[in-house]
Design an enzyme around this catalytic site. Structure first.
Site, mmCIF file in Angstrom:
data_model
loop_
_atom_site.group_PDB
_atom_site.id
_atom_site.type_symbol
_atom_site.label_atom_id
_atom_site.label_comp_id
_atom_site.label_asym_id
_atom_site.label_seq_id
_atom_site.Cartn_x
_atom_site.Cartn_y
_atom_site.Cartn_z
ATOM 1 N N LYS A 71 0.845 -1.192 0.000
ATOM 2 C CA LYS A 71 0.000 0.000 0.000
ATOM 3 C C LYS A 71 0.885 1.249 0.000
ATOM 4 O O LYS A 71 1.935 1.271 0.657
ATOM 5 C CB LYS A 71 -0.899 -0.025 1.237
ATOM 6 C CG LYS A 71 -1.955 1.054 1.303
ATOM 7 C CD LYS A 71 -2.851 0.855 2.538
ATOM 8 C CE LYS A 71 -3.953 1.898 2.619
ATOM 9 N NZ LYS A 71 -4.824 1.688 3.809
ATOM 10 N N SER A 119 -9.794 1.736 2.836
ATOM 11 C CA SER A 119 -8.904 2.477 1.972
ATOM 12 C C SER A 119 -7.882 1.614 1.239
ATOM 13 O O SER A 119 -7.316 2.062 0.239
ATOM 14 C CB SER A 119 -8.175 3.544 2.784
ATOM 15 O OG SER A 119 -7.320 2.952 3.742
ATOM 16 N N SER A 163 -10.013 -0.539 7.084
ATOM 17 C CA SER A 163 -9.408 -0.351 5.767
ATOM 18 C C SER A 163 -8.705 -1.570 5.169
ATOM 19 O O SER A 163 -8.317 -1.529 4.001
ATOM 20 C CB SER A 163 -8.416 0.815 5.804
ATOM 21 O OG SER A 163 -9.108 2.033 5.730
#
Lengths: 495, 100
Positions: A85, A160, A184
Site C-alpha cells: 500500500k 482504503s 481499511s
C-alpha cells in the site's frame, strides 16, 4: 486445493508458490513475470497500482533463484511478489498515500515491515492505490484516480486499502500489505472476496507507515487464503524499538479444538442497517462451525451503536495532529516555488495544505481541529475517550464468555462509483461494524462466504461473496486463523 | 449549526487555506457530522476513565543516549537527502519565509 501446475503462476497462493519454489517446480522470476504480465493485461481497467517495480522486482527474483539453486534455505516469503500500500516507506521510492501533497516525496528510509520483508527476500512488485491518507471506504478519494472492483468494474473495491485488495483478487500479485484504522483492510477484503487481517494493536510495527490515527492504525496482510494470511503476518509481526507501542510476541499457541470453541454472536451486529442477504450468509457461516461442534453464545456489545461516532471524533482528532507535519516546508508539495502570493511562513503552510489536500482530508482535519479546540475538547474529545473505554469494556466482558465473536464485515455489498462520495455520513456507515475493533485494539479478520447474485449494467449475473468478520481476543490471532480456516474450507466445499 | 466565522477560525487554526466554496460545504458537512456525533451524550460516562490509547503500556522509552544510527546519519548523504527534500534550502539548511 489447487494443483500448482494447472494454473497461471500469478494465480498461486503464497503457500503453493513457496512450496513450488522450494521444489524447483518454477522460479521466482517466472512468478514475478506472470504477475507483471497480468498487471499489463488488467491494470489499465482495475488500476490497483500507482507504480510497478518491474526491473527491481525481477532483479530480486533472480537473486532468490540463484540462492535456491545454491541450496540456501530461504524464508516463507522469499521470491514471492508482494504489493505494498502506498502509505509505507520504501527507501528511494515514492510514498504518496495517494495524495497530491506527497507526490514529489521520496522515502529516505524503509518502514520496519519493509525491512523485515526485504531481509526475508520478498519481491516488491509495486505500490498500490488507496484513499488519500487512508481516509475513505472506496478508493474514490485517491488523488490519482479510483481503483475498480475486479468482481464488477462498475463498483468500488472498498477502501482504503482498495488497491491492495483488488491486486490480490485479480492475481496481479501473490499477496499484499494494507493498513487498517477503522476497517481499511477488512472492508476492501470483503468487497473483493479475499482474506484481510487487522492484527492486534501492538502486534505489527508502524514505523515507516504514514500515520493517520496513531492509537488505531495497524498494518496487516491481504491474501488469497487464510494460510497465506498467517504466513505473511508471521513475517511482519514482532516488537520493534522504533515503534514503542509494539510488544514482545504474545501470540498464544494453545491447541485448537473446534469442539471446545465458544462463538459469540452479538445482536447489535445484525441490526436493521444490515443487508438481509449478508446476514443470511453470516448465519450460514456460523452454522458451519456449529455442525463441527462449536457452541453458539448470544452476546451483547451494548455500546456498539456508539462506535462510529466515537471513532469519528478520536480518528479525526489524531488526523488533525498527525497531518500537521505536511506543512510545505520540509518535503512534499509546496507553494514555495510557485508564483503564489505567499510572502509569510503562515501563507506557505496554509496555501500548500489548501492546494495539496483533497476534500475528505480537509473535512477530517477540520473536524479534528474543531473537536480539539478550546471550549469543545471536553464535550467531544474527552467524552469520546470515555465512551471508547466502555466499548473496550464490552469486548473484555464478552471475551470472558466466548473465544471469538462473529458478525458481518460490511453492512452492504460493494456500491457503485459516485453513490456515496457526496454524502460523508453515508460513506462512513460502510465502517459501522469494523471501527469498534480498532477502538478496542483487538484483532479481526474478514473471510468471504457464500454468494449473492446481482445483475451488472449489461444484465449479466455477478456473484459477490459476503465478508464474515471474526473478532478475537488480544494477541489471539492463532484462534482467528483456525476459525477462519474452517469457514474457508466449508465455503469451498459448498461452492 | 456551526457558523461561517467559526469555520473560518477552525481553518485558520488548522493552517488550511479554504476557498469560499469549500468554507460553505465543509461548514454544512461539519454541522451534519457534529449532529450525528451528539448521540454520545446518551452514554453515561460518570466515573469512567478516558481510554487515550490503543495499549496499556506506560512510558515506553529508550535510553537517552546517542545511537550508532544517529552518529552515522550525522552529516551523511542521508541527512543531505533530507535537506534536499525541502523546497527551499541554503548551505545545507532548510530555508523558511519570515514569521511576521
Amino acid at each position: 486445493m489447487l494443483n500448482a501446475l494447472c494454473v497461471n503462476l500469478n494465480e498461486l497462493t503464497l503457500a503453493h508458490a513457496r512450496d513450488g519454489l522450494r521444489k524447483k517446480e518454477f522460479s521466482s522470476e517466472e512468478i514475478t513475470r506472470a504477475c507483471i504480465e497480468r498487471i499489463k493485461d488488467t491494470d489499465e481497467i482495475i488500476h490497483s497500482y500507482l507504480s510497478v517495480f518491474s526491473d527491481s522486482a525481477l532483479c530480486v527474483a533472480r537473486e532468490v533463484d540463484k540462492k535456491i539453486r545454491d541450496g540456501e534455505f530461504l524464508s516463507d516469503v522469499a521470491g514471492i511478489p508482494i504489493a505494498i500500500k502506498d502509505n509505507m516507506c520504501m527507501k528511494g521510492e515514492s510514498a504518496s498515500a495517494a495524495s497530491k501533497i506527497l507526490a514529489p516525496y521520496r522515502a529516505s528510509y524503509d518502514a520496519t515491515v519493509i525491512s523485515k520483508l526485504k531481509n526475508a527476500r520478498a519481491v516488491f512488485i509495486g505500490r498500490t492505490n488507496m484513499d488519500e491518507f487512508a481516509m475513505g471506504s472506496s478508493t474514490e478519494n485517491s488523488a490519482f484516480g479510483a481503483t475498480r472492483n475486479p468482481l464488477d468494474a462498475e463498483r468500488v473495491p472498498g477502501g482504503s486499502s482498495g488497491g491492495s485488495a483488488a491486486a490480490v483478487a485479480t492475481h496481479e500479485c501473490i499477496a499484499a500489505l494494507g493498513s487498517d484504522t477503522g476497517g481499511s483492510i477488512r472492508q476492501p477484503a470483503a468487497f473483493c472476496g479475499i482474506i484481510g487481517l487487522k492484527p492486534t494493536y501492538g502486534a505489527v510495527s508502524r514505523h515507516g507507515l504514514l500515520a493517520m490515527a496513531s492509537s488505531l492504525d495497524q498494518i496487516g496482510p491481504l491474501t488469497k487464503t487464510v494460510e497465506d494470511s498467517k504466513i505473511l503476518f508471521d513475517a511482519i509481526r514482532g516488537k520493534d524499538v522504533l515503534d514503542s507501542t509494539t510488544v514482545d510476541s504474545q501470540i498464544q499457541n494453545s491447541e485448537f479444538k473446534i469442539q471446545n470453541l465458544k462463538v459469540g454472536v452479538p445482536k447489535e451486529y445484525f441490526d436493521a442497517g444490515l443487508d438481509p442477504r449478508i446476514a443470511d450468509s453470516v448465519h450460514r457461516a456460523i452454522e458451519q462451525l456449529v455442525s463441527a461442534g462449536a457452541e453458539i453464545v448470544d452476546i451483547s456489545l451494548p455500546h456498539s451503536p456508539y462506535a462510529l461516532a466515537t471513532y469519528y471524533i478520536i480518528m479525526s482528532a489524531e488526523v488533525s495532529a498527525n497531518l500537521a507535519r505536511y506543512d510545505g516546508i520540509r518535503y512534499g508539495y509546496s507553494v514555495e516555488n510557485e508564483s503564489d502570493n505567499a510572502t509569510k511562513l503562515y501563507d506557505i503552510y496554509a496555501n500548500s495544505r489548501g492546494k495539496g489536500f483533497g476534500a475528505e482530508v480537509k473535512r477530517r482535519i477540520m473536524l479534528g481541529t474543531y473537536v480539539l479546540s478550546a471550549g469543545y475538547y471536553d464535550a467531544y474529545y474527552l467524552k469520546a475517550q470515555k465512551v471508547r473505554r466502555r466499548i473496550q469494556d464490552d469486548f473484555k466482558k464478552a471475551f470472558k464468555k466466548v473465544d471469538v465473536i462473529i458478525g458481518p464485515t460490511s453492512p452492504m455489498l460493494p456500491f457503485r462509483f459516485g453513490e456515496r462520495v457526496a454524502d460523508p455520513l453515508s460513506m462512513y456507515i460502510a465502517d459501522v461494524y469494523t471501527v469498534a475493533i480498532n477502538l478496542a485494539g483487538v484483532p479481526a479478520m474478514s473471510v468471504p462466504f457464500g454468494k449473492i447474485i446481482e445483475k451488472n449494467s449489461k444484465g449479466l449475473d455477478v456473484a459477490f461473496p459476503s465478508g464474515v468478520q471474526i473478532i478475537g481476543k488480544w494477541f489471539d490471532e492463532n484462534t482467528l486463523f483456525e476459525v477462519a480456516g474452517h469457514i474457508e474450507k466449508t465455503n469451498m466445499i459448498k461452492r | 449549526m456551526i457558523s461561517h466565522d467559526e469555520v473560518k477560525h477552525i481553518a485558520h487554526l488548522a493552517r488550511v487555506e479554504l476557498t469560499a466554496d469549500e468554507l460553505e460545504w465543509i461548514g454544512t458537512d461539519l454541522s451534519k457530522i457534529l449532529e450525528y456525533i451528539g448521540q454520545l451524550n446518551d452514554v453515561d460516562t460518570t466515573d469512567i476513565a478516558p481510554l487515550n490509547g490503543g495499549t496499556d503500556l506506560v512510558n515506553a522509552m529508550r535510553t537517552d543516549a546517542q545511537t550508532e544510527e544517529s552518529k552515522r546519519l550525522h552529516n551523511s548523504e542521508e541527512s543531505a537527502f533530507l535537506v534536499n527534500s525541502a523546497p527551499a534550502k541554503e548551505r545545507g539548511y532548510i530555508k523558511v519565509k519570515s514569521v511576521f
